[in-house]
Design a protein around this motif. Structure first.
Motif, short mmCIF file in Angstrom:
data_model
loop_
_atom_site.label_atom_id
_atom_site.label_comp_id
_atom_site.label_asym_id
_atom_site.label_seq_id
_atom_site.Cartn_x
_atom_site.Cartn_y
_atom_site.Cartn_z
N GLU A 94 -2.59 -57.19 7.87
CA GLU A 94 -1.46 -56.62 7.14
C GLU A 94 -1.93 -55.63 6.07
O GLU A 94 -1.27 -54.62 5.82
CB GLU A 94 -0.61 -57.73 6.51
N THR A 135 -2.82 -52.45 7.83
CA THR A 135 -1.61 -51.85 8.40
C THR A 135 -0.83 -51.08 7.35
O THR A 135 -0.27 -50.01 7.62
CB THR A 135 -0.72 -52.95 9.00
N GLY A 188 1.19 -55.39 12.00
CA GLY A 188 -0.20 -55.17 12.38
C GLY A 188 -0.44 -55.30 13.87
O GLY A 188 -1.53 -54.98 14.36
#
Length: 330
Positions: free
Chosen positions: A247, A250, A282
């Motif tokens: 995450e 991302t 992600g």
């Protein structure tokens, strides 16, 4: 006897290495002419020209040098060579092969080979690999197949081949698809038919920079967050699994993908990225929505070469198409 013309270039690598003194490590010292002298039977099969273009370990090759080698190879075909063979180190052999294959416009074969054992080591494989590569370069069935890698009695397409072992003789393989052909008792046998190729023009720009980052467990984003300010023109990420990032990574993709092409490739040694399976933050579906491109079966290193060449001929808008159509298993 009217023998076909074959051109050989030596760039260095283990195939050209020997130790200068007992106890010292091996370094490139053996010229192309000396390599050729180790396979005298070739003289009865072709009119051979050989040049030493470099004495470099393959980790020190770069795109500018490879473009000069490409010019040399093009000239050999223009002068009537029916095939061209290049010897180099194996560390970057798969990358050089991909680079040349994306630019090789001739029907005549361009064949790359090297060695896993140095020239003076017991059981040196260089002479046998070179002879096999020359046989492939001379074979009529090698025409219109682009660039191929010949190692340890196997023929691999440039787009599929990977170095999958650091020191073993059987260091090269083509995951999923296997070799394109084999050499047996001095003869060339192809296992698959030719496939359509899509060749790029030689790049007119060479100053572009493409970064390659690898995702790893709990990795920070310091390099990723500075890709744009560092002046990179493209980014390839060797991602987890089928094209996944954490995450934290991302969150950085949105801003980067708005400015430069971002390719997500799998860091696994085999398989492809997904496109419509994982929807978490992600996952590949999320990354595509953020502007990233999925590399499919193209490994991160080869995706970087493709992107560098496309940027160099100002075709970066075609990255997605080339990932699907041009870089495919031969």
């Amino acid at each position: 006897m009217n023998l076909p013309k074959l051109a050989i270039a030596s760039l260095g690598g283990t195939v050209s290495m020997q130790a200068r003194a007992v106890g010292e490590g091996v370094v490139p010292t053996v010229s192309g002419a000396t390599l050729l002298a180790s396979i005298p039977e070739l003289r009865t099969q072709a009119h051979v020209t050989v040049e030493t273009l470099g004495m470099l370990p393959s980790a020190s090759l770069d795109f500018a040098f490879l473009l000069s080698v490409l010019c040399w190879a093009n000239y050999q075909v223009e002068q009537g060579a029916v095939g061209v063979v290049i010897t180099q180190g194996t560390d970057t052999l798969e990358e050089s092969a991909t680079f040349f294959d994306l630019l090789w416009e001739h029907d005549e074969p361009l064949v790359l080979t090297g060695a896993m054992r140095s020239a003076t080591q017991a059981g040196a494989d260089g002479p046998g690999n070179l002879l096999d590569a020359c046989r492939v370069g001379l074979a009529q069935d090698s025409r219109r197949r682009g660039v191929q890698v010949v190692m340890n009695g196997q023929i691999h397409s440039a787009q599929a081949v990977r170095k999958t072992d650091s020191m073993a003789l059987q260091a090269f393989s083509s995951p999923i698809v296997g070799p394109t052909g084999l050499l047996r008792e001095g003869s060339v046998y192809y296992l698959r038919s030719r496939s359509q190729r899509h060749v790029l023009p030689v790049p007119h720009q060479t100053a572009q920079k493409v970064a390659l980052l690898q995702a790893s467990l709990s990795a920070d984003t310091l390099l990723l967050d500075n890709i744009l300010t560092l002046g990179y023109d493209g980014l390839v990420i060797a991602s987890f699994g089928a094209g996944h990032l954490s995450e934290t990574w991302t969150a950085s993709i949105d801003a980067i993908a708005k400015k430069i092409p971002v390719i997500i490739a799998t860091r696994c040694g085999s398989g492809s990225t997904a496109r419509s399976t994982y929807g978490f933050k992600g996952g590949e579906m999320d990354l595509v929505r953020r502007g990233a491109l999925m590399a499919g079966f193209v490994c991160p290193r080869k995706a970087r070469i493709l992107l560098w060449l496309l940027l160099g001929c100002e075709r970066q808008d075609d990255v997605s198409r080339y990932l699907k159509e041009n870089v495919q298993f031969q």
